[in-house]
Write a protein that holds these residues in place. Sequence first.
Motif, PDB file in Angstrom:
ATOM      1  N   ASP B   3      52.517  32.553  54.528  1.00 20.15           N
ATOM      2  CA  ASP B   3      51.880  31.991  53.343  1.00 20.15           C
ATOM      3  C   ASP B   3      51.007  30.796  53.706  1.00 20.15           C
ATOM      4  O   ASP B   3      51.348  30.005  54.576  1.00 20.15           O
ATOM      5  CB  ASP B   3      52.962  31.544  52.351  1.00 20.15           C
ATOM      6  CG  ASP B   3      53.541  32.734  51.623  1.00 20.15           C
ATOM      7  OD1 ASP B   3      52.813  33.731  51.453  1.00 20.15           O
ATOM      8  OD2 ASP B   3      54.711  32.664  51.230  1.00 20.15           O
ATOM      9  N   THR B  48      47.336  30.342  47.256  1.00 23.34           N
ATOM     10  CA  THR B  48      47.935  30.110  45.936  1.00 23.34           C
ATOM     11  C   THR B  48      49.091  29.156  46.122  1.00 23.34           C
ATOM     12  O   THR B  48      49.886  29.308  47.047  1.00 23.34           O
ATOM     13  CB  THR B  48      48.487  31.398  45.309  1.00 23.34           C
ATOM     14  OG1 THR B  48      49.408  31.995  46.210  1.00 23.34           O
ATOM     15  CG2 THR B  48      47.390  32.375  44.978  1.00 23.34           C
ATOM     16  N   ASN B  50      52.493  27.242  46.159  1.00 21.78           N
ATOM     17  CA  ASN B  50      53.864  27.712  46.152  1.00 21.78           C
ATOM     18  C   ASN B  50      54.546  27.236  44.876  1.00 21.78           C
ATOM     19  O   ASN B  50      54.818  26.057  44.692  1.00 21.78           O
ATOM     20  CB  ASN B  50      54.595  27.157  47.374  1.00 21.78           C
ATOM     21  CG  ASN B  50      56.015  27.651  47.441  1.00 21.78           C
ATOM     22  OD1 ASN B  50      56.709  27.679  46.431  1.00 21.78           O
ATOM     23  ND2 ASN B  50      56.451  28.048  48.612  1.00 21.78           N
ATOM     24  N   SER B  51      54.814  28.190  43.996  1.00 22.93           N
ATOM     25  CA  SER B  51      55.302  27.780  42.672  1.00 22.93           C
ATOM     26  C   SER B  51      56.694  27.167  42.751  1.00 22.93           C
ATOM     27  O   SER B  51      57.068  26.371  41.899  1.00 22.93           O
ATOM     28  CB  SER B  51      55.298  28.965  41.718  1.00 22.93           C
ATOM     29  OG  SER B  51      56.215  29.936  42.142  1.00 22.93           O
ATOM     30  N   PHE B  52      57.450  27.526  43.769  1.00 19.25           N
ATOM     31  CA  PHE B  52      58.767  26.899  43.902  1.00 19.25           C
ATOM     32  C   PHE B  52      58.610  25.392  44.093  1.00 19.25           C
ATOM     33  O   PHE B  52      59.318  24.597  43.466  1.00 19.25           O
ATOM     34  CB  PHE B  52      59.517  27.482  45.105  1.00 19.25           C
ATOM     35  CG  PHE B  52      59.830  28.941  44.971  1.00 19.25           C
ATOM     36  CD1 PHE B  52      59.853  29.561  43.731  1.00 19.25           C
ATOM     37  CD2 PHE B  52      60.108  29.703  46.097  1.00 19.25           C
ATOM     38  CE1 PHE B  52      60.144  30.920  43.610  1.00 19.25           C
ATOM     39  CE2 PHE B  52      60.414  31.053  45.992  1.00 19.25           C
ATOM     40  CZ  PHE B  52      60.430  31.660  44.753  1.00 19.25           C
ATOM     41  N   ALA B  53      57.672  25.028  44.955  1.00 16.73           N
ATOM     42  CA  ALA B  53      57.442  23.610  45.205  1.00 16.73           C
ATOM     43  C   ALA B  53      56.883  22.928  43.958  1.00 16.73           C
ATOM     44  O   ALA B  53      57.285  21.818  43.612  1.00 16.73           O
ATOM     45  CB  ALA B  53      56.495  23.429  46.375  1.00 16.73           C
ATOM     46  N   ASN B  55      57.315  23.827  40.867  1.00 16.76           N
ATOM     47  CA  ASN B  55      58.402  23.696  39.899  1.00 16.76           C
ATOM     48  C   ASN B  55      59.248  22.464  40.196  1.00 16.76           C
ATOM     49  O   ASN B  55      59.570  21.679  39.302  1.00 16.76           O
ATOM     50  CB  ASN B  55      59.320  24.917  39.959  1.00 16.76           C
ATOM     51  CG  ASN B  55      58.664  26.165  39.409  1.00 16.76           C
ATOM     52  OD1 ASN B  55      57.628  26.093  38.761  1.00 16.76           O
ATOM     53  ND2 ASN B  55      59.256  27.308  39.673  1.00 16.76           N
ATOM     54  N   LEU B  56      59.612  22.333  41.450  1.00 18.64           N
ATOM     55  CA  LEU B  56      60.483  21.223  41.828  1.00 18.64           C
ATOM     56  C   LEU B  56      59.820  19.888  41.537  1.00 18.64           C
ATOM     57  O   LEU B  56      60.432  18.966  41.007  1.00 18.64           O
ATOM     58  CB  LEU B  56      60.805  21.318  43.329  1.00 18.64           C
ATOM     59  CG  LEU B  56      61.636  20.168  43.891  1.00 18.64           C
ATOM     60  CD1 LEU B  56      62.977  20.072  43.175  1.00 18.64           C
ATOM     61  CD2 LEU B  56      61.864  20.367  45.396  1.00 18.64           C
ATOM     62  N   LYS B  59      59.016  19.692  37.608  1.00 18.26           N
ATOM     63  CA  LYS B  59      60.192  19.889  36.763  1.00 18.26           C
ATOM     64  C   LYS B  59      59.952  20.870  35.618  1.00 18.26           C
ATOM     65  O   LYS B  59      60.584  20.764  34.564  1.00 18.26           O
ATOM     66  CB  LYS B  59      60.677  18.552  36.184  1.00 18.26           C
ATOM     67  CG  LYS B  59      61.210  17.593  37.218  1.00 18.26           C
ATOM     68  CD  LYS B  59      61.621  16.313  36.553  1.00 18.26           C
ATOM     69  CE  LYS B  59      62.137  15.317  37.567  1.00 18.26           C
ATOM     70  NZ  LYS B  59      63.235  15.846  38.400  1.00 18.26           N
ATOM     71  N   GLU B  60      59.027  21.774  35.808  1.00 14.00           N
ATOM     72  CA  GLU B  60      58.878  22.824  34.810  1.00 14.00           C
ATOM     73  C   GLU B  60      58.479  24.118  35.491  1.00 14.00           C
ATOM     74  O   GLU B  60      57.883  24.101  36.575  1.00 14.00           O
ATOM     75  CB  GLU B  60      57.856  22.438  33.743  1.00 14.00           C
ATOM     76  CG  GLU B  60      56.472  22.175  34.279  1.00 14.00           C
ATOM     77  CD  GLU B  60      55.448  22.004  33.174  1.00 14.00           C
ATOM     78  OE1 GLU B  60      55.820  21.723  32.037  1.00 14.00           O
ATOM     79  OE2 GLU B  60      54.247  22.152  33.469  1.00 14.00           O
ATOM     80  N   SER B  61      58.797  25.235  34.865  1.00 12.52           N
ATOM     81  CA  SER B  61      58.571  26.521  35.522  1.00 12.52           C
ATOM     82  C   SER B  61      57.614  27.408  34.748  1.00 12.52           C
ATOM     83  O   SER B  61      57.300  28.504  35.167  1.00 12.52           O
ATOM     84  CB  SER B  61      59.894  27.252  35.681  1.00 12.52           C
ATOM     85  OG  SER B  61      60.493  27.436  34.423  1.00 12.52           O
ATOM     86  N   ARG B  62      57.177  26.932  33.597  1.00 11.80           N
ATOM     87  CA  ARG B  62      56.318  27.764  32.753  1.00 11.80           C
ATOM     88  C   ARG B  62      56.937  29.144  32.539  1.00 11.80           C
ATOM     89  O   ARG B  62      56.275  30.172  32.622  1.00 11.80           O
ATOM     90  CB  ARG B  62      54.915  27.878  33.353  1.00 11.80           C
ATOM     91  CG  ARG B  62      54.233  26.525  33.461  1.00 11.80           C
ATOM     92  CD  ARG B  62      52.752  26.578  33.262  1.00 11.80           C
ATOM     93  NE  ARG B  62      52.277  25.477  32.430  1.00 11.80           N
ATOM     94  CZ  ARG B  62      51.525  25.628  31.348  1.00 11.80           C
ATOM     95  NH1 ARG B  62      51.220  26.834  30.932  1.00 11.80           N
ATOM     96  NH2 ARG B  62      51.118  24.582  30.670  1.00 11.80           N
ATOM     97  N   THR B  63      58.209  29.129  32.333  1.00 18.01           N
ATOM     98  CA  THR B  63      58.958  30.342  32.062  1.00 18.01           C
ATOM     99  C   THR B  63      59.944  30.036  30.940  1.00 18.01           C
ATOM    100  O   THR B  63      60.560  28.983  30.933  1.00 18.01           O
ATOM    101  CB  THR B  63      59.748  30.776  33.315  1.00 18.01           C
ATOM    102  OG1 THR B  63      58.848  30.949  34.394  1.00 18.01           O
ATOM    103  CG2 THR B  63      60.489  32.071  33.062  1.00 18.01           C
ATOM    104  N   LEU B  93      55.664  32.847  31.156  1.00 23.80           N
ATOM    105  CA  LEU B  93      56.299  34.139  31.364  1.00 23.80           C
ATOM    106  C   LEU B  93      57.635  34.155  30.638  1.00 23.80           C
ATOM    107  O   LEU B  93      58.195  33.106  30.321  1.00 23.80           O
ATOM    108  CB  LEU B  93      56.496  34.389  32.858  1.00 23.80           C
ATOM    109  CG  LEU B  93      55.199  34.527  33.660  1.00 23.80           C
ATOM    110  CD1 LEU B  93      55.494  34.763  35.135  1.00 23.80           C
ATOM    111  CD2 LEU B  93      54.364  35.678  33.117  1.00 23.80           C
ATOM    112  N   LYS B 116      68.825  28.326  35.348  1.00 20.94           N
ATOM    113  CA  LYS B 116      67.491  28.654  35.853  1.00 20.94           C
ATOM    114  C   LYS B 116      66.475  27.589  35.470  1.00 20.94           C
ATOM    115  O   LYS B 116      65.349  27.605  35.917  1.00 20.94           O
ATOM    116  CB  LYS B 116      67.029  30.003  35.280  1.00 20.94           C
ATOM    117  CG  LYS B 116      67.492  31.197  36.053  1.00 20.94           C
ATOM    118  CD  LYS B 116      66.549  31.557  37.186  1.00 20.94           C
ATOM    119  CE  LYS B 116      67.229  32.505  38.148  1.00 20.94           C
ATOM    120  NZ  LYS B 116      66.452  32.805  39.342  1.00 20.94           N
TER     121      LYS B 116
END
Lengths: 341, 341
Positions: B3, B48, B50-53, B55-56, B59-63, B93, B116
């Motif tokens: 990646d 693109t 890294n959405s994990f990073a 998110n961390l 503090k939001e996941s857009r889910t 999502l 989650k």
Amino acid sequence: MRDITLKQIAETLGISITTVSKALKDYPDVSPKTRKAVLELAQSLSYTPNSFAVNLRTKESRTIGLIIPEVVHHFFSNVINGIIDEAEKNGYLVIILQSNESLELEKKQVELLMQKRVDGIIMSLSNESNDDEHIRDILRKEVPFVMFDKISKLIPCSKVIINDQKAAFNAVQHLIQKGCKKIAHIRGPVNPQNAIDRFLGYKKALEQNGIPFDSKLVYTCKNVTFEEGLAFGKQIAIEHPDVDGIFVITDLVAVGVLAHFNEIGLKVPEQVKVIGFSNWFMSQVITPKLSTVDQPSFEMGVQSFKLLLEEINTKKELHPFQPRTIELETSVIERDSTSKN
Amino acid sequence: MRDITLKQIAETLGISITTVSKALKDYPDVSPKTRKAVLELAQSLSYTPNSFAVNLRTKESRTIGLIIPEVVHHFFSNVINGIIDEAEKNGYLVIILQSNESLELEKKQVELLMQKRVDGIIMSLSNESNDDEHIRDILRKEVPFVMFDKISKLIPCSKVIINDQKAAFNAVQHLIQKGCKKIAHIRGPVNPQNAIDRFLGYKKALEQNGIPFDSKLVYTCKNVTFEEGLAFGKQIAIEHPDVDGIFVITDLVAVGVLAHFNEIGLKVPEQVKVIGFSNWFMSQVITPKLSTVDQPSFEMGVQSFKLLLEEINTKKELHPFQPRTIELETSVIERDSTSKN
DNA sequence: GGTAATTTCGAAAACGTTTTCGATAACGAT
DNA sequence: ATCGTTATCGAAAACGTTTTCGAAATTACC
């Protein structure tokens, strides 16, 4: 009321973050005494690990993506059911997207899911899908991937399907056994592989029984709706009043046909027999009850997830993965629309 | 094919990670020249984040999470449709879970979603839900939360509902206007608020028209199925052959009633009139076409997400959030099961 | 040329976890 | 007391991003 972290537990217990983490994950190198202390404190503070951090560290989210043409559809909602059931059993969550049968949307959604870094993707193609660059993109990035129902034969990935051609063959064979001599077919759109296969099965059954194929007796759905069923029912009754059997791509459309025949007083199954496809719940509720081909939709969902999980796990251990195809069994269900009791 | 990360872009360009990040996010303090270089390289490597990073860090996941009693259900699948549509428009999502009408599962799933760390939860209660500690837990942790359809009046959160009592009242009023004198009610299970409200609406309509309420004319569903409709149809025909109108909790059950009446040759609407609830697609397909109450399910999904997003956004800015309740309009749809044309 | 203002950049901390690897302590055996 | 073994712990790096804050470089102004 801030979130509890390993750090906080470590500090109040006067030990290191490492030890706390190990205690919670049953590592062997932590004394029973401290483990107990950690477990109790974690319990009382109702600690839950920050999944964002876990995701980042472990590079997995235990979440998969599912793209289907439409949610509000008896077949697909049953597949969804199977998938999220099996996924939950294995500790996975499911993000659902619907392509609304649009190739453009489908492409966007594939990209979206890859950006989200889901652990895998399950998908049923939209009717528009003939260009499959976006699908190949999934394979290129080595994201675990399973297709079901509407598949592309060209893509080398795991698949869960039925033998549409055989199933359609059996359905038409059933009509012939019931005495039908002139059989029409209301088929699905041009692109989808399963519409093609069902058409081929129809054709093959005619051939094997010495019935000449007549392309005028084949009607092509665009949107596969109840309304199209009504319209084609009307068209057939006018254009070919001597048709005595109809094989319809799916129950929903077949119900439309029956509705029109009911309206104009055409007797089913006496004057014309009708068989559908999918074994939609509703097909045994209407009058006459619709004969159909049972398609194990829930099971299709379950198997799709199982295949995906298999791929996820073997790839996690860096083993090479060999795609598999699972073919589920179908069966003709005889009801009132093809036989009078 | 590993990646691409900010670090890699920074190194090949000989600049810092900070600057790369800023260039990609249109920060003002980066020169047009370097921005261009970064953008081009990022593009060509198809970077693109890294959405994990992300998110961390953010503090939001857009889910968001969605818990419903069952996916395979005309009403709920339409709501799902509305929710994921509106969510996608706003870059969110949706993770879907189904409680299968089990309180125990529902509790587990609430916990799962909080672990989650979804940005919010939308939910329709299971029929078993009377203990609501798990719901209060959501509010305690200040997770944005919206309930729709099957709600608990005791929970102070945003809600999207219809006025079940009023809608039921109108349905029964419709039967009375059509000349019914003795009206039975097949109601939903004991717990759900909307089953209670529809029952109250039924009662109220009788009262206002001077028709005595008779508890013997009220039948209670356990599972709200087609089969129950068949059974209650039979029971009513035997126990109260003089009933001339039936108000049924939902179309699916009403269709069962009609199916039984068709079978025994009881004429609808001549001998008995039937009205359902929900405006299920199928209700205009069967014979006789079922009169019903239209319930805007898709719109319910849309509004639910909008309310949730509102809460997410105001809480993100640390403003206090005031829960709101949206009541959507319903309307009686007259078809053949209550009037002959 | 000197000062001030403005651009442009980067070091570093932070988010919270997992895991490696080395350090210390404890213990038993001789 | 010495050595070897085992049990127990913690420092630190890593995952990849965002953002603050200060430093450096450039420009503008008199």
